[in-house]
Design an enzyme around this catalytic site. Structure first.
Site, short mmCIF file in Angstrom:
data_model
loop_
_atom_site.label_atom_id
_atom_site.label_comp_id
_atom_site.label_asym_id
_atom_site.label_seq_id
_atom_site.Cartn_x
_atom_site.Cartn_y
_atom_site.Cartn_z
N ARG A 1 0.42 -0.69 -0.45
CA ARG A 1 -0.15 0.19 0.20
C ARG A 1 0.74 0.62 -0.24
O ARG A 1 0.33 2.34 -0.79
CB ARG A 1 -1.02 0.38 1.22
CG ARG A 1 -2.66 -0.90 0.93
CD ARG A 1 -3.49 -0.58 2.20
NE ARG A 1 -3.41 0.64 2.52
CZ ARG A 1 -4.54 1.80 2.17
NH1 ARG A 1 -4.88 0.46 1.15
NH2 ARG A 1 -4.94 2.37 1.93
N GLU B 1 -0.73 8.94 4.08
CA GLU B 1 -0.53 10.36 5.72
C GLU B 1 0.51 10.48 5.37
O GLU B 1 1.77 10.71 4.75
CB GLU B 1 -0.66 9.06 6.61
CG GLU B 1 -2.06 8.45 6.44
CD GLU B 1 -2.31 8.34 7.29
OE1 GLU B 1 -4.14 7.50 7.54
OE2 GLU B 1 -2.18 7.45 7.75
N PHE C 1 0.33 5.54 11.60
CA PHE C 1 -0.67 4.67 10.79
C PHE C 1 0.61 4.35 9.38
O PHE C 1 0.59 3.07 9.41
CB PHE C 1 -1.94 5.16 11.26
CG PHE C 1 -2.32 5.25 12.42
CD1 PHE C 1 -2.98 4.15 13.11
CD2 PHE C 1 -2.28 6.44 12.86
CE1 PHE C 1 -3.85 3.98 14.39
CE2 PHE C 1 -3.19 6.07 14.05
CZ PHE C 1 -3.31 5.54 14.70
N GLU C 2 0.46 4.96 8.61
CA GLU C 2 0.30 4.94 7.34
C GLU C 2 0.91 5.75 6.41
O GLU C 2 1.07 6.50 5.81
CB GLU C 2 -0.51 3.81 6.61
CG GLU C 2 -0.67 3.94 4.89
CD GLU C 2 -2.14 2.76 4.61
OE1 GLU C 2 -2.34 1.36 4.30
OE2 GLU C 2 -2.74 3.43 3.96
N GLN C 3 2.83 5.94 6.33
CA GLN C 3 3.69 6.65 5.95
C GLN C 3 4.30 5.89 4.69
O GLN C 3 4.99 4.99 5.15
CB GLN C 3 3.74 7.43 6.96
CG GLN C 3 5.40 8.05 7.19
CD GLN C 3 6.16 8.69 8.59
OE1 GLN C 3 5.57 8.01 9.43
NE2 GLN C 3 6.73 9.65 8.60
#
Length: 548
Positions: free
Chosen positions: A357, A372, A378-380
């Site tokens: 992702r 993000e 969280f999702e970097q």
């Protein structure tokens, strides 16, 4: 005579757990919020080490989305018994405040390459777990106990949060801890007792621990007992290693390690250490941007049955005598990464067990998928490698067509979400596609961005742009080019803040600086950026400007 050069694992590689299997040595180190979890290095000679595996690589073993900075994987313990490897690790879910929420697990594998098993949950009473395989076949799980009651009268005077070392039997047949829990060691008066490792020699159980915190008061403390549950008597010097009394030493923050014996009976002890930028600079607070690194010290057993450093001091040397002669390898080589089908092993990302992702390999580029913000837990979309030298250059070639200022991608030096410098390709509503700089210099708790460029630099149609940076000790300078000559961009920035001691200071964070590539898209449209190459150059020859 062959010499070991300390640190043996440069850059952010803390909490070394060492084990030997035949003539092969392995060291496992902490990775904190970086994914995959745990770095395992291999050596045949204690001199030359290579990274060979990160075993915690799927969601069922490790999911750190939401973990704060400096949480995640703390202090793994690697061992070998019963024909397989055993890895014990902690996933810490909270850093600040009275609680830690530290969960301990065990995984196993028939070889160091795996396959590594699904995790067995052990306990959550504290962090820094280890597993001791006794000579009668029983196995003992050891970890420090965390005390959230800071007002407790019965707590340790030096630091009430650290409430001794626990020991409980682990039964591999039923896959859980069994029997009574014993608090076997309260620590010395230094306090902050953690990182327990047990080993046995002759009639004694020896317990090596880290004390004094992971900063400049750090130490390795040794105790022994004829019973595994104690009572344990302290080493005559209390500590086997510490740099507290040697502020002039280039190796500081010495502590947290484990003993290993060679096949010929020589003894070495790994240790955690830091290399400060400026030993006597109050302004820099003796910052260590390389983080906590791994060293190893030659030891000796004396007639009193206690272990001492072979150099007769408390602080290890930069050079140690190797157990036997080996052929050395070239050091400080320039490394050029051509992103092809697999991400090079030197690189990691943050927190998520779903890397597809945040990036893909196109065959000729590393494609980052903007998710993000640079400050997300969280999702970097951030892929980077460790800074291993106090002076180095890094360069990359990027292809990116941002359509909005919420879309950013570029080259960065990154310690954590509130300590970084980011040269980013973005879009300005007035000048179009451009270069900008985003910085965050540890202004806790606001973590506000600053913008060091007086004016963003417009890019007139160049499809590919090369980005670079030079770090010289405590200073960072960004560069860019689309033709032959590199051009400096922006002022020289504070590189010393990209360290454990930067921002809030010692013990507020304890990882190390990375250099790498990042992208974010705050619109949610997941804009992509392609990075064609990356160079890490400790010889400092990668960036040549027209002024040179």
């Amino acid at each position: 005579m062959q010499m070991i050069q300390n640190p043996i694992l440069k850059g952010f590689n803390p909490d070394p757990s060492i084990c030997r299997v035949g003539e092969d040595y392995y060291i496992a180190t902490s990775t904190f919020e970086w994914y995959p979890g745990v770095q395992i290095f291999h050596s045949k000679d204690l001199v030359n080490w290579s990274l060979i595996k990160r075993p915690l690589d799927r969601a069922s073993q490790l999911d750190m989305r939401g973990n704060p900075d400096s949480c995640g994987i703390w202090a793994p313990c690697l061992s070998h018994a019963d024909g397989q490897f055993w890895l014990v690790y902690t996933d810490v879910k909270r850093l600040d405040g009275s609680f830690k929420d530290a969960h301990n697990y065990i995984v196993t594998a028939p070889s160091i390459e795996g396959p590594w098993s699904e995790p067995i949950y052990a306990n959550s009473s504290g962090f820094d777990p280890s597993l001791f395989h006794d000579d009668d076949g029983r196995k003992w799980f050891i970890n420090m106990k965390w005390n959230h009651r800071s007002d407790a009268k019965w707590a340790h005077k030096a630091n009430p949060a650290f409430d001794g070392i626990l020991c409980q039997e682990f039964d591999p047949k039923v896959g859980k801890l069994v029997g009574e829990i014993a608090n076997i060691f309260a620590g010395s008066d230094l306090g902050l007792t953690e990182a327990p490792h047990l080993f046995k020699r002759d009639e004694y159980y020896y317990l090596t621990t880290a004390e004094g915190g992971t900063g400049y008061q750090h130490a390795v403390t040794l105790a022994r007992s004829k019973s595994i549950n104690g009572p344990y008597e302290l080493h005559p010097n209390k500590h086997v290693m510490t740099a507290v009394q040697n502020p002039e030493s280039p190796i500081q923050r010495v502590g947290h390690g484990q003993i290993v014996d060679t096949p010929t009976g020589e003894t070495y002890h790994t240790f955690l250490c830091g290399r400060p930028l400026e030993l006597n600079s109050a302004a820099k607070k003796r910052n260590c941007p390389l983080g906590r690194e791994t060293g190893i010290a030659k030891c000796e057993w004396r007639d009193d049955g206690w272990l001492y450093l072979a150099n007769g001091k408390m602080v290890p040397d930069i050079e140690e005598i190797a157990p036997f002669y080996v052929k050395g390898t070239a050091k400080n080589k320039t490394i050029s990464y051509a992103f092809a089908n697999e991400l090079p092993i030197d690189f990691q990302w943050l927190r998520t067990p779903e890397p597809d992702r945040i990036f893909t390999m196109t065959g000729n580029a590393l494609r980052l998928i903007g998710r993000e913000s640079i400050g997300s837990w969280f999702e970097q979309s951030l892929v980077a490698r460790r800074q291993e030298h106090l002076r180095f250059h890094a360069t990359t070639t990027i292809e990116f067509e941002p359509k909005d200022y919420q879309e950013n991608a570029g080259l960065l030096a990154y310690y954590n979400r509130h300590k970084f410098h980011f040269l980013t390709l973005t879009h300005d509503p007035e000048i179009g596609r451009c270069l900008s700089i985003l910085s965050c210099s540890g202004d806790w708790p606001e973590c506000r961005l600053s913008y060091p460029l007086d004016q963003d630099i417009a890019l007139d149609g160049q499809k590919e742009v090369e980005l670079g940076l030079i770090i010289e000790a405590d200073l960072l300078q960004f560069y860019w080019r689309t033709s032959d000559d590199w051009q400096a961009i922006g002022p020289k920035l504070d590189a010393a803040v990209l360290s454990d001691e930067g921002g809030r200071g010692e013990h507020a964070s304890f990882t190390g600086n990375f250099v790498g590539l990042a992208a974010f898209d705050l619109s949610g449209r997941a804009a992509t950026a392609d990075f064609k190459s990356f160079t890490y150059d400790p010889q400092c020859a990668a960036i040549t400007t027209g002024e040179n």
